[in-house]
Write a protein that holds these residues in place. Structure first.
Motif, short mmCIF file in Angstrom:
data_model
loop_
_atom_site.label_atom_id
_atom_site.label_comp_id
_atom_site.label_asym_id
_atom_site.label_seq_id
_atom_site.Cartn_x
_atom_site.Cartn_y
_atom_site.Cartn_z
N ASP A 65 1.39 -1.34 -0.30
CA ASP A 65 -0.04 -0.03 -0.37
C ASP A 65 0.75 1.14 0.34
O ASP A 65 2.07 1.11 -0.08
N GLU A 66 0.82 2.52 -0.01
CA GLU A 66 1.20 3.44 -0.25
C GLU A 66 1.93 3.96 0.91
O GLU A 66 2.99 4.45 0.91
N LYS A 67 1.34 3.58 2.36
CA LYS A 67 1.86 4.07 3.80
C LYS A 67 3.26 3.36 3.02
O LYS A 67 4.40 3.52 3.54
N GLU A 70 5.98 4.87 1.08
CA GLU A 70 6.07 6.14 1.75
C GLU A 70 7.30 5.86 2.79
O GLU A 70 8.56 6.53 3.04
N ALA A 71 7.17 4.70 3.72
CA ALA A 71 8.46 4.23 4.84
C ALA A 71 9.41 3.98 4.48
O ALA A 71 10.33 4.42 4.31
N ARG A 74 11.20 7.02 3.11
CA ARG A 74 11.66 8.04 4.31
C ARG A 74 12.83 7.12 4.30
O ARG A 74 14.04 7.75 5.05
N SER A 293 5.48 -1.21 8.81
CA SER A 293 4.83 -0.77 8.09
C SER A 293 3.51 -1.38 7.61
O SER A 293 2.13 -0.76 7.10
N GLN A 294 3.50 -2.82 7.06
CA GLN A 294 2.04 -3.64 6.73
C GLN A 294 1.49 -4.31 8.10
O GLN A 294 0.69 -5.29 8.31
N ASP A 296 -0.58 -2.63 10.13
CA ASP A 296 -1.90 -2.02 10.34
C ASP A 296 -2.78 -3.37 9.92
O ASP A 296 -3.42 -3.34 11.18
#
Ligand SMILES: Cc1ncc(COP(=O)(O)O)c(C=O)c1O
Length: 454
Positions: A65-67, A70-71, A74, A293-294, A296
């Motif tokens: 996913d986009e999150k 983005e992570a 970063r 980040s996955q 969630d």
């Protein structure tokens, strides 16, 4: 009529499943006082018919996913790419979160599941002359983690219905050199851990759980991987939590977990002192970023897989042609990395499994075999038995008898009969997706007299 509350699709599907058994018995099924004419699903797609599933994608895997994207940006910009560049980096953050998720006190990440298992074998102090008992129905990484320490891997046969290591055969294979059991939670569903733990206790053995496939599975109230002395997971791309290549150990004994950290950190402890010999198996910051980040949506995806597996099991419950993996009493949930069944060719006009799988694939539903052989049938024993270390550290009588006892007839049967789904992606699909799986199986069954024409 009892079934009138069903949606039309489920009603048809249920009737179809009922009709299959009835057709086999040469009868027309009836529900209450209503007689149902079996639904014909038409000609097999592989013979020119229309497929059950067309123009619909299965959920893609690995999850993105986009999150996550983005992570990763970063982490790239931060220039902190290696765990030792920061005391509070992403690897450490993921270790904390993963331990919490697994109800464990501690976690140490590695570059793969194989490395996690290998770290445990070393940290527990096993080496040449020792033996570890494991399953032949597993990824070669299980075996590799034992062989890397020049320990003798003893393969116990599996149960025909659960595909899990058979505790009775484990106990039969214990001798004075046996140091540990490495049960493999195959498919992501729990082994008979009560029996494994009681055998380990009786013979004073350690238990290293190979939970590489079993993220979040629960057995008798405990997360799988958190039952033995140490538990290991894989985050290889196909797994239900994935980062390409990665692994983790979980445990509750601080001293032992510190030793695991030191082993995987080329023998250098958390204080920076190089205190023993060890490989460099460290996870890097990119892998941990993808993992962190996955997290969630991980529980929701896990619940969906369990719900869908239960639905498939219920739809197959009266169908003798494909029998789902047996779950041990106390299994509260599975990981469903694999959704495994036994193909019963006697219910498919004696058609070989590959014809069944080909016909099903043409319907748009992919079931597959697992391994070409159980690991007891691969050529590695000839190699290791010729190595100096093994010749020196084990008696000739033991090596001869070891070779002769590398037989696992139940595993051979299971290998020949498994029909399974690589389930990380497909089992997060919708109920309609699950209906497609069952409808395709039932269509192939209805046309079983055609299978030998393929
Ligand atoms: C049961 C089992 N054990 C060990 C491993 C090894 O893990 P990795 O591929 O991350 O090294 C795997 C990976 O597929 C596995 O399924």
């Amino acid at each position: 009529m009892k079934k009138k509350d069903f949606t039309r699709r489920r009603f048809i599907a249920t009737v179809s499943a009922g009709s299959v058994a009835a057709v086999a018995a040469n009868a027309i099924p009836s529900f209450g006082n209503v007689t149902i004419i079996p639904q014909s699903k038409g000609m097999l797609a592989i013979l020119g018919g229309s497929p059950v599933r067309k123009n619909r994608e299965w959920p893609q895997w690995p999850y993105v996913d986009e999150k996550m994207v983005e992570a990763i940006s970063r982490t790239t910009r931060s220039r902190i790419w290696c765990r030792i560049q920061s005391e509070n980096g992403t690897v450490q953050a993921f270790e904390k979160e993963f331990a919490k998720l697994m109800d464990a006190r501690l976690s140490v990440c590695t570059g793969s599941g194989t490395q996690a298992l290998s770290t445990c074998v070393e940290a527990l102090g096993f080496g040449p002359g020792d033996e570890i008992i494991t399953s032949p129905l597993t990824d070669p990484g299980t075996l590799s983690s034992i062989l890397t320490s020049r320990v003798l891997p003893v393969l116990a046969d599996i149960d025909r219905d659960s595909f899990q290591i058979d505790p009775d055969d484990v106990e039969r294979r214990i001798n004075e050199n046996t140091k540990a059991i490495m049960p493999v939670q195959i498919g992501g569903q729990p082994c008979n851990m009560d029996r494994i733990m009681s055998i380990a206790k009786k013979h004073n053995l350690k238990v290293i759980e190979d939970a590489a496939q079993a993220h979040l599975a629960v057995y008798k109230g405990k997360k799988v991987g958190n039952i033995g002395d140490l538990g290991c997971f894989s985050f290889q791309a196909s797994k239900t939590i994935a980062c390409g290549e990665g692994g983790a150990i979980i445990g509750n004994d601080e001293q032992l977990m510190d030793k695991c950290f030191t082993v995987q950190n080329h023998g250098t402890n958390k204080k920076g002192r190089t205190v023993l010999g060890g490989p460099k198996y460290r996870m890097n910051e990119f892998e941990a970023t993808i993992l962190l980040s996955q997290l969630d949506g991980v529980k929701e995806r896990f619940d969906t897989r369990n719900r869908n597996a239960a639905y498939l099991n219920s739809r197959l419950s009266d169908f003798p042609g494909l029998v789902p993996q047996k779950l041990y009493e106390g299994t509260e949930s599975g990981s469903y990395y694999l959704y495994m069944t036994t193909y019963k060719k006697e219910h498919f006009n004696d058609a070989p499994r590959d014809k069944f799988l080909k016909a099903l694939a043409a319907e748009g539903v992919s079931l597959s075999t697992y391994l070409p052989n159980g690991l007891h049938k691969e050529p590695w024993p000839d190699h290791i038995l010729s190595l100096r270390e093994y010749q020196k550290m084990y008696s000739q009588a033991r090596l001869k008898n070891y070779r002769e006892e590398l037989t696992c007839p139940n595993c051979d049967r299971v290998i020949d009969d498994i029909a399974m789904i690589w389930a990380s992606g497909p089992l997060i699909g919708s109920t309609e997706d699950m209906d497609d799986i069952i409808d395709a199986i039932m269509k192939v069954h209805e046309n079983r007299d055609q299978l030998n024409k393929i």
